[in-house]
Scaffold this motif. Structure first.
Motif, PDB file in Angstrom:
ATOM      1  N   GLY A 140       0.822  -1.204   0.000  1.00  0.00           N
ATOM      2  CA  GLY A 140       0.000   0.000   0.000  1.00  0.00           C
ATOM      3  C   GLY A 140       0.854   1.251   0.000  1.00  0.00           C
ATOM      4  O   GLY A 140       0.849   2.015   0.958  1.00  0.00           O
ATOM      5  N   ASP A 275      -7.150  -0.032  -3.968  1.00  0.00           N
ATOM      6  CA  ASP A 275      -6.746   0.735  -2.793  1.00  0.00           C
ATOM      7  C   ASP A 275      -7.169   2.185  -2.998  1.00  0.00           C
ATOM      8  O   ASP A 275      -6.663   2.873  -3.879  1.00  0.00           O
ATOM      9  CB  ASP A 275      -5.234   0.621  -2.612  1.00  0.00           C
ATOM     10  CG  ASP A 275      -4.741   1.196  -1.288  1.00  0.00           C
ATOM     11  OD1 ASP A 275      -5.447   2.043  -0.711  1.00  0.00           O
ATOM     12  OD2 ASP A 275      -3.644   0.799  -0.851  1.00  0.00           O
ATOM     13  N   HIS A 303      -7.102  -1.458   0.543  1.00  0.00           N
ATOM     14  CA  HIS A 303      -5.897  -0.955   1.196  1.00  0.00           C
ATOM     15  C   HIS A 303      -5.348  -1.881   2.279  1.00  0.00           C
ATOM     16  O   HIS A 303      -4.145  -1.907   2.522  1.00  0.00           O
ATOM     17  CB  HIS A 303      -6.196   0.413   1.817  1.00  0.00           C
ATOM     18  CG  HIS A 303      -5.044   1.029   2.521  1.00  0.00           C
ATOM     19  ND1 HIS A 303      -3.892   1.441   1.867  1.00  0.00           N
ATOM     20  CD2 HIS A 303      -4.832   1.318   3.837  1.00  0.00           C
ATOM     21  CE1 HIS A 303      -3.037   1.953   2.735  1.00  0.00           C
ATOM     22  NE2 HIS A 303      -3.585   1.889   3.936  1.00  0.00           N
TER      23      HIS A 303
END
Length: 326
Positions: A140, A275, A303
């Motif tokens: 991420g 994400d 995410h």
């Protein structure tokens, strides 16, 4: 799309060591150690800024192979004082990681693992201290560029995907303050009056949690909103770091001269395709700047590190990197 079954990961015994390390006249950082006492040292860097660690973070690491170090960053989790922004910058945190490495008599981290803000901190640390890092696992990706900071509040960003949740976030504020959402939240989150700061922190964190996973957040995730220690530290520290652009120049972590410092370190990036908190373009930009890295897309994840495809890949990479001679 059917929801993938959960991935449990590795089970660890309770921490075999924990303590506080005084890093200046104000701050003491809390740490724990799990796994094999003479195993390959790995440090887990939590997200936020303002998150915290827990035993669940050890699930990525085979306990028979790794000595896992969990660190609550300044002002976060069990580190003291809680939610304190004084003497609290990216470079203080980088120095704390080095201080902890020396304190624990670790010659070199075999693995530095960081997700979300933890990926920022892992990159900053590795670029400052490349000889102390044997491998990197990043998830991420967040590099604190202006476009990344604007995304969560921009009319063309995350609110286009979660308009109802963002409207609830904005409607927390009085009508006359909605023209400067971040400024209005900053004023409240930095207030010493808990009747002002805590409700704002709850609204801030609820907005982020709402956008963090492909599927709606679980009741367990939302329960964090009732934890006053996490609540204020997470929101206040995020605002503190974001308002100061994490003390990084624009695009600093992606500059060729800085990537060159870590180019020889084995590195894997795992990125959720959906994400919304840390959009995938940043992972792509990092991989293009650093083609020696490996990039894996989680095509059914947002995410969170706990989403099944992401968690499974992170575990696989940690297993693989345990075999490296670093």
């Amino acid at each position: 799309m059917a929801r993938a079954p959960p991935v449990t990961g590795y089970e660890h015994d309770d921490a075999w060591d924990e303590g506080y390390l005084k890093v200046d006249d104000m701050h003491e950082i809390f740490y724990q150690q799990y796994g094999k006492k003479d195993g390959k040292p790995a440090i887990f860097l939590h997200g936020g800024p303002g998150g915290h660690t827990s035993k669940s973070n050890t699930a990525f690491f085979p306990p028979a192979l790794y000595r896992v170090v969990l660190l609550d960053q300044r002002g976060c989790g069990r580190s003291r004082p809680n939610a304190c922004t004084a003497n609290n910058t990216t470079w203080h945190l980088v120095a704390d990681i080095e201080a902890l490495r020396a304190h624990l008599d670790i010659a070199k981290w075999a693995l530095v693992f960081g997700g979300s803000w933890g990926s920022t901190l892992a990159l900053a640390y590795a670029q400052r201290h490349p000889s102390a890092v044997g491998s990197l696992v990043l998830r991420g990706i967040f590099t604190v560029r202006a476009a990344e900071l604007a995304w969560n509040f921009s009319p063309c960003g995350a609110p286009t995907l979660f308009p109802d949740k963002f409207e609830e976030f904005v409607d927390f504020l009085p009508q006359e303050e909605r023209g400067d959402v971040r400024g209005a939240y900053y004023k409240r989150l930095m207030s010493e009056d808990e009747s002002v700061s805590h409700p704002a922190a709850r609204a801030w964190n609820k907005w982020e949690l709402s956008a963090s996973t492909l599927y709606p957040p679980t009741e367990e995730k939302l329960a964090q909103l009732e934890d006053p220690t996490w609540l204020l530290a997470h929101a206040r520290m995020e605002m503190h770091y974001f308002a100061n652009k994490a003390w990084l120049e624009e695009g600093q972590l992606l500059r060729p001269e800085n990537v060159d410092r870590i180019r020889g370190i084995p590195a894997t990036i795992v990125q959720g395709r959906y994400d919304v908190v840390c959009p995938p373009i940043t992972a792509w930009d990092l991989h293009k700047a650093w083609p020696e890295s490996r990039l894996y897309w989680s095509d059914d994840a947002g995410h969170a590190a706990t989403e099944p495809t992401t968690k499974k890949k992170l575990i696989e990479v940690c297993e693989e990197y345990a075999k490296l001679d670093v």
